[in-house]
Write an enzyme that holds these catalytic residues in place. Structure first.
Site, mmCIF file in Angstrom:
data_model
loop_
_atom_site.group_PDB
_atom_site.id
_atom_site.type_symbol
_atom_site.label_atom_id
_atom_site.label_comp_id
_atom_site.label_asym_id
_atom_site.label_seq_id
_atom_site.Cartn_x
_atom_site.Cartn_y
_atom_site.Cartn_z
ATOM 1 N N SER A 178 -9.248 -4.533 0.702
ATOM 2 C CA SER A 178 -8.778 -5.916 0.864
ATOM 3 C C SER A 178 -9.865 -6.873 0.404
ATOM 4 O O SER A 178 -11.060 -6.550 0.503
ATOM 5 C CB SER A 178 -8.478 -6.190 2.340
ATOM 6 O OG SER A 178 -8.244 -7.562 2.551
ATOM 7 N N GLY A 200 3.513 4.213 1.348
ATOM 8 C CA GLY A 200 4.382 3.806 0.235
ATOM 9 C C GLY A 200 5.779 3.416 0.681
ATOM 10 O O GLY A 200 6.654 3.177 -0.150
ATOM 11 N N SER A 201 5.986 3.331 1.988
ATOM 12 C CA SER A 201 7.317 2.994 2.499
ATOM 13 C C SER A 201 7.584 1.499 2.516
ATOM 14 O O SER A 201 8.742 1.082 2.594
ATOM 15 C CB SER A 201 7.478 3.562 3.914
ATOM 16 O OG SER A 201 6.389 3.168 4.726
ATOM 17 N N TYR A 252 -9.932 -4.928 11.506
ATOM 18 C CA TYR A 252 -9.396 -4.966 10.140
ATOM 19 C C TYR A 252 -10.547 -5.165 9.168
ATOM 20 O O TYR A 252 -10.680 -4.447 8.176
ATOM 21 C CB TYR A 252 -8.366 -6.092 10.006
ATOM 22 C CG TYR A 252 -7.634 -6.057 8.680
ATOM 23 C CD1 TYR A 252 -6.589 -5.171 8.471
ATOM 24 C CD2 TYR A 252 -8.022 -6.886 7.630
ATOM 25 C CE1 TYR A 252 -5.930 -5.118 7.245
ATOM 26 C CE2 TYR A 252 -7.380 -6.847 6.405
ATOM 27 C CZ TYR A 252 -6.324 -5.962 6.225
ATOM 28 O OH TYR A 252 -5.682 -5.905 5.004
ATOM 29 N N ASP A 282 2.241 10.379 10.414
ATOM 30 C CA ASP A 282 1.380 9.379 11.060
ATOM 31 C C ASP A 282 -0.062 9.709 10.665
ATOM 32 O O ASP A 282 -0.621 10.703 11.120
ATOM 33 C CB ASP A 282 1.559 9.450 12.580
ATOM 34 C CG ASP A 282 0.605 8.505 13.306
ATOM 35 O OD1 ASP A 282 -0.196 7.814 12.635
ATOM 36 O OD2 ASP A 282 0.653 8.473 14.550
HETATM 37 N N1 NAP Z 1 -0.458 -8.015 2.272
HETATM 38 C C1 NAP Z 1 -1.664 -8.473 1.997
HETATM 39 O O1 NAP Z 1 -1.874 -9.672 1.807
HETATM 40 C C2 NAP Z 1 -2.820 -7.527 1.929
HETATM 41 C C3 NAP Z 1 -4.057 -8.048 1.538
HETATM 42 C C4 NAP Z 1 -5.137 -7.187 1.438
HETATM 43 C C5 NAP Z 1 -4.985 -5.838 1.693
HETATM 44 N N2 NAP Z 1 -3.774 -5.359 2.073
HETATM 45 C C6 NAP Z 1 -3.664 -3.919 2.317
HETATM 46 O O2 NAP Z 1 -2.602 -3.382 1.554
HETATM 47 C C7 NAP Z 1 -2.124 -2.200 2.202
HETATM 48 C C8 NAP Z 1 -0.610 -2.287 2.331
HETATM 49 O O3 NAP Z 1 -0.291 -3.316 3.281
HETATM 50 P P1 NAP Z 1 1.002 -4.242 3.145
HETATM 51 O O4 NAP Z 1 0.532 -5.621 3.139
HETATM 52 O O5 NAP Z 1 1.852 -3.747 2.041
HETATM 53 O O6 NAP Z 1 1.677 -4.006 4.576
HETATM 54 P P2 NAP Z 1 2.958 -3.132 5.015
HETATM 55 O O7 NAP Z 1 4.152 -3.576 4.263
HETATM 56 O O8 NAP Z 1 2.976 -3.203 6.485
HETATM 57 O O9 NAP Z 1 2.584 -1.666 4.524
HETATM 58 C C9 NAP Z 1 1.701 -0.851 5.248
HETATM 59 C C10 NAP Z 1 2.037 0.584 4.978
HETATM 60 O O10 NAP Z 1 1.203 1.436 5.768
HETATM 61 C C11 NAP Z 1 2.036 2.327 6.509
HETATM 62 N N3 NAP Z 1 1.405 2.720 7.763
HETATM 63 C C12 NAP Z 1 0.913 1.922 8.734
HETATM 64 N N4 NAP Z 1 0.443 2.679 9.758
HETATM 65 C C13 NAP Z 1 0.644 3.968 9.409
HETATM 66 C C14 NAP Z 1 0.407 5.217 10.049
HETATM 67 N N5 NAP Z 1 -0.161 5.310 11.259
HETATM 68 N N6 NAP Z 1 0.766 6.353 9.394
HETATM 69 C C15 NAP Z 1 1.353 6.292 8.169
HETATM 70 N N7 NAP Z 1 1.591 5.143 7.513
HETATM 71 C C16 NAP Z 1 1.260 3.996 8.126
HETATM 72 C C17 NAP Z 1 3.308 1.534 6.735
HETATM 73 O O11 NAP Z 1 4.378 2.382 7.131
HETATM 74 P P3 NAP Z 1 5.757 1.706 7.703
HETATM 75 O O12 NAP Z 1 6.440 1.163 6.490
HETATM 76 O O13 NAP Z 1 6.471 2.826 8.329
HETATM 77 O O14 NAP Z 1 5.322 0.625 8.654
HETATM 78 C C18 NAP Z 1 3.485 0.915 5.369
HETATM 79 O O15 NAP Z 1 4.009 1.841 4.445
HETATM 80 C C19 NAP Z 1 -2.832 -2.121 3.552
HETATM 81 O O16 NAP Z 1 -3.931 -1.235 3.443
HETATM 82 C C20 NAP Z 1 -3.326 -3.540 3.740
HETATM 83 O O17 NAP Z 1 -4.436 -3.613 4.598
HETATM 84 C C21 NAP Z 1 -2.682 -6.160 2.204
#
Ligand code: NAP
Length: 245
Positions: A137, A16-17, A150, A64
């Site tokens: 996704s 959620g960060s 992925y 983590d």
């Molecule tokens: N963006 C898209 O188009 C899209 C499409 C389909 C699905 N998704 C899914 O949506 C979800 C959110 O992704 P997002 O696009 O919003 O990307 P994002 O902004 O990079 O967010 C990912 C989140 O996961 C956290 N995270 C990653 N590795 C971690 C770990 N080892 N331990 C704890 N937290 C961790 C990140 O923490 P930090 O903030 O500290 O990095 C961040 O809060 C993901 O599951 C992604 O696969 C995204």
């Protein structure tokens, strides 16, 4: 009665960060919930509001999720949980995921950690008759040629959503999922910061625009609410019609 009023509820958004999870966290907070978020950086001040991270009013902790012992044992600043959203996710580009080290890293964060979080919070969610939402996704429904880990992890998350839903329904927990299409976050910069790739992606989306964290939050607020009381094990595709085209 306002079914989308979350006053008095406690919500944890893992991941959620930033990005989608952060949008979901702020949406629950705006509707009255006490919202906790987990991310990877040492403290909330390490996140930049201009980079898709608004930690205002959220309770932040570094956990983590690939450290499964940490997920199991980390001290919690809450003792009840109504909604668990698992939005954590990573991807490794440039064919890294064809190597086992990166493959395993991605699967651990995107899939195995879902079970670690589910196991940790099963008791609290059952006690609250709560809800778990897994963010998978649209990639769960087609191949993504450069990112096998992925893809496999998100397809696994889709399957885990329906299986945990069936398994835990009688414990009082409703498990559902959200499958986002394309949302501009740090995960997708490789596409959204690249004008030609972005243009090509937009051409494939019938609604003609990228999704936003707020679009995903709408689905999460619904799935966790009494409006979705009879919805179980479903992954809602929120993709602007991407997979229709
Ligand atoms: N963006 C898209 O188009 C899209 C499409 C389909 C699905 N998704 C899914 O949506 C979800 C959110 O992704 P997002 O696009 O919003 O990307 P994002 O902004 O990079 O967010 C990912 C989140 O996961 C956290 N995270 C990653 N590795 C971690 C770990 N080892 N331990 C704890 N937290 C961790 C990140 O923490 P930090 O903030 O500290 O990095 C961040 O809060 C993901 O599951 C992604 O696969 C995204």
């Amino acid at each position: 009665m306002n079914e989308l009023d979350y006053s008095g509820k406690t919500v944890l958004v893992v991941g959620g960060s930033s990005g989608i999870g952060n949008g979901i966290a702020q949406a629950f907070r705006a509707r009255g919930a006490e919202v906790h978020v987990w991310g990877t950086r040492a403290q909330a001040g390490d996140y930049d509001a201009g980079q898709g991270s608004d930690l205002d009013g959220l309770h932040y902790a570094r956990v983590d999720v690939a450290d499964f012992d940490a997920v199991a044992t980390t001290a919690l600043p809450f003792d009840r949980l109504d909604v668990l959203v698992c939005a954590q996710g990573i991807v490794r580009y440039r064919r890294e995921e064809f190597k086992l080290t990166a493959f395993r890293e991605v699967v651990n964060v995107n899939l195995v950690s879902l079970m670690a979080c589910g196991e940790r919070f099963h008791g609290m969610l059952a006690h609250a008759r709560g809800s778990m939402i897994i963010v998978s996704s649209a990639a769960a429904f087609h191949s993504t040629v450069g990112t096998p880990a992925y893809n496999a992890s998100k397809t696994g998350a889709f399957g885990l959503t329906r299986t945990l839903a069936e398994a835990w329904a009688r414990d009082g927990i409703r498990v559902n999922g959200i499958a986002p299409g394309l949302v501009a976050t740090k995960l997708t910069r490789v596409t959204t910061d690249h004008p030609e790739r972005l243009e090509a992606s937009l051409r494939k989306i019938p609604l003609g625009r990228l999704g936003t964290p707020a679009d995903m939050a709408g689905a999460a607020l619904f799935l966790a609410s009494p409006l979705a009381a009879y919805v179980l094990g479903q992954t809602l595709l929120v993709d602007g019609g991407l997979l229709l085209a």
